[in-house]
Design a protein around this motif. Sequence first.
Motif, PDB file in Angstrom:
ATOM      1  N   ASP A 189       0.817  -1.223   0.000  1.00 58.96           N
ATOM      2  CA  ASP A 189       0.000   0.000   0.000  1.00 58.96           C
ATOM      3  C   ASP A 189       0.850   1.273   0.000  1.00 58.96           C
ATOM      4  O   ASP A 189       0.457   2.290   0.581  1.00 58.96           O
ATOM      5  CB  ASP A 189      -0.952   0.007   1.195  1.00 58.96           C
ATOM      6  CG  ASP A 189      -0.224  -0.024   2.535  1.00 58.96           C
ATOM      7  OD1 ASP A 189       0.954  -0.438   2.559  1.00 58.96           O
ATOM      8  OD2 ASP A 189      -0.829   0.371   3.558  1.00 58.96           O
TER       9      ASP A 189
ATOM     10  N   VAL B 142       2.320   4.752  -1.003  1.00 54.53           N
ATOM     11  CA  VAL B 142       1.764   5.907  -1.672  1.00 54.53           C
ATOM     12  C   VAL B 142       2.833   6.996  -1.740  1.00 54.53           C
ATOM     13  O   VAL B 142       3.590   7.179  -0.774  1.00 54.53           O
ATOM     14  CB  VAL B 142       0.506   6.432  -0.946  1.00 54.53           C
ATOM     15  CG1 VAL B 142       0.813   6.810   0.493  1.00 54.53           C
ATOM     16  CG2 VAL B 142      -0.117   7.592  -1.699  1.00 54.53           C
ATOM     17  N   SER B 143       2.924   7.671  -2.866  1.00 51.67           N
ATOM     18  CA  SER B 143       3.922   8.734  -3.019  1.00 51.67           C
ATOM     19  C   SER B 143       3.529   9.952  -2.185  1.00 51.67           C
ATOM     20  O   SER B 143       2.360  10.373  -2.180  1.00 51.67           O
ATOM     21  CB  SER B 143       4.028   9.136  -4.499  1.00 51.67           C
ATOM     22  OG  SER B 143       4.848  10.275  -4.631  1.00 51.67           O
TER      23      SER B 143
ATOM     24  N   GLU C 244       1.757  13.276  -3.455  1.00 53.18           N
ATOM     25  CA  GLU C 244       0.316  13.508  -3.435  1.00 53.18           C
ATOM     26  C   GLU C 244      -0.088  14.468  -2.315  1.00 53.18           C
ATOM     27  O   GLU C 244      -1.178  15.019  -2.335  1.00 53.18           O
ATOM     28  CB  GLU C 244      -0.435  12.177  -3.277  1.00 53.18           C
ATOM     29  CG  GLU C 244      -0.252  11.215  -4.442  1.00 53.18           C
ATOM     30  CD  GLU C 244      -1.061   9.946  -4.278  1.00 53.18           C
ATOM     31  OE1 GLU C 244      -2.016   9.962  -3.438  1.00 53.18           O
ATOM     32  OE2 GLU C 244      -0.776   8.955  -4.964  1.00 53.18           O
TER      33      GLU C 244
ATOM     34  N   SER D 122       8.054   7.949  -0.358  1.00 52.23           N
ATOM     35  CA  SER D 122       6.761   7.247  -0.259  1.00 52.23           C
ATOM     36  C   SER D 122       6.652   6.568   1.113  1.00 52.23           C
ATOM     37  O   SER D 122       7.659   6.214   1.741  1.00 52.23           O
ATOM     38  CB  SER D 122       6.604   6.213  -1.387  1.00 52.23           C
ATOM     39  OG  SER D 122       7.637   5.247  -1.325  1.00 52.23           O
TER      40      SER D 122
ATOM     41  N   SER E 276       0.178   3.881   2.894  1.00 49.54           N
ATOM     42  CA  SER E 276      -1.031   4.705   3.000  1.00 49.54           C
ATOM     43  C   SER E 276      -1.736   4.515   4.345  1.00 49.54           C
ATOM     44  O   SER E 276      -2.419   5.430   4.830  1.00 49.54           O
ATOM     45  CB  SER E 276      -1.995   4.374   1.853  1.00 49.54           C
ATOM     46  OG  SER E 276      -2.424   3.013   1.936  1.00 49.54           O
TER      47      SER E 276
END
Length: 365
Positions: free
Chosen positions: A190, A192-193, A196, A209, A212
């Motif tokens: 999971d 996430v960068s 974002e 990253s 999430s």
Amino acid sequence: MYCEPLKLRELRGGELGTGKHHMKKSPKKSGTANKLPFLRRVISITGTGLLVLGALLVGLFAGARYTTALPLVGEEVAEAGEINSSEDASENTSASDSEAESLTEPETVSPLHPGFTLGASDFQELVRQGVSSMNSAAPEETREQIYEHIVSEPAIFLQYLQGMLNSPDPMLYALADKRHSLSSDYVPSDLVSLNEYQSTLVLNRNDLSLRSSIMPMVLAMVEAARLDGITLDFSSSYRSYEYQEGLFQRHVDNLGLEEAERVSARPGTSQHQLGTTMDFGSVTPAFAVHPAGLWLAEHAGDFGFSLSYPDGYEEITGYSYEPWHFRYIGDAAVSLQDRYFQGIQQYLLEFYHYTHEEFRTRLLP
């Protein structure tokens, strides 16, 4: 005419005081008259015999009634003895049954916490095993202090531990150190960068990253710091096995193997591979006295983050002091760490590593 004297006549039955004096005729002797004395004797003997016989019969009847109504003394004692023996046997049987039950029935154990099937002795044994399995570099005095503190507060300890055991994400507590490696192909599913969130986060690189699942707490911590006038800038986060392999080699090339192992992890042993660890600020010892470093030292635990490599614990953690390196382990784990493991993440994670499976078998659904 010859007259008998008066006395003689009286003896013969003459009547006196009547004025008549006459001679009684002697009765005629006959067979019946001769038998009368004999009959009197027979009747007398027979009467006496009947009396004796009657007395015997009365005695026998009375004796029979007595023996029927009341047993003989010997019998009475025997019966009493049988009753007492029966009562004693009953008491002995009850005592034997009671002893047998005490030997065969398990001891009633009061649970220390409603979420676990753990009594005091089992709990103490598990804690002792966990403390004994901790890093051999941990002083014996420290181990004993940790043990005594935990067993003195079993309900509180188990409450926090239950939070860890019920976590849907066991990788939050995975050991990644010089004695425990992650597989080369482990990659969190999971990721996430952080790009974002670049409108919210201050990023020193554009390739960062994190998982999430921890982002809500990351954002909450950043916001709390901002409200206190502190900016938290991110310098490092998730690293793959391959990335860590190249980084460690660069440290070896620049510092030599011995020094490189103090400041960098071999591939597979870095917490960064978990995707729940980040470095802040300058990534230098100076960060310890930086406003951001000071704020994190005081408040990171409020959001489930823990300093992985504290000052003075290099022998325990394997790495020199890194005031910039924080790992997310969650509120329950931070509470256990700070309350029972002297604020040292390594102590907590080692204890959990060696005991969580056994504790989990005692966890009620």
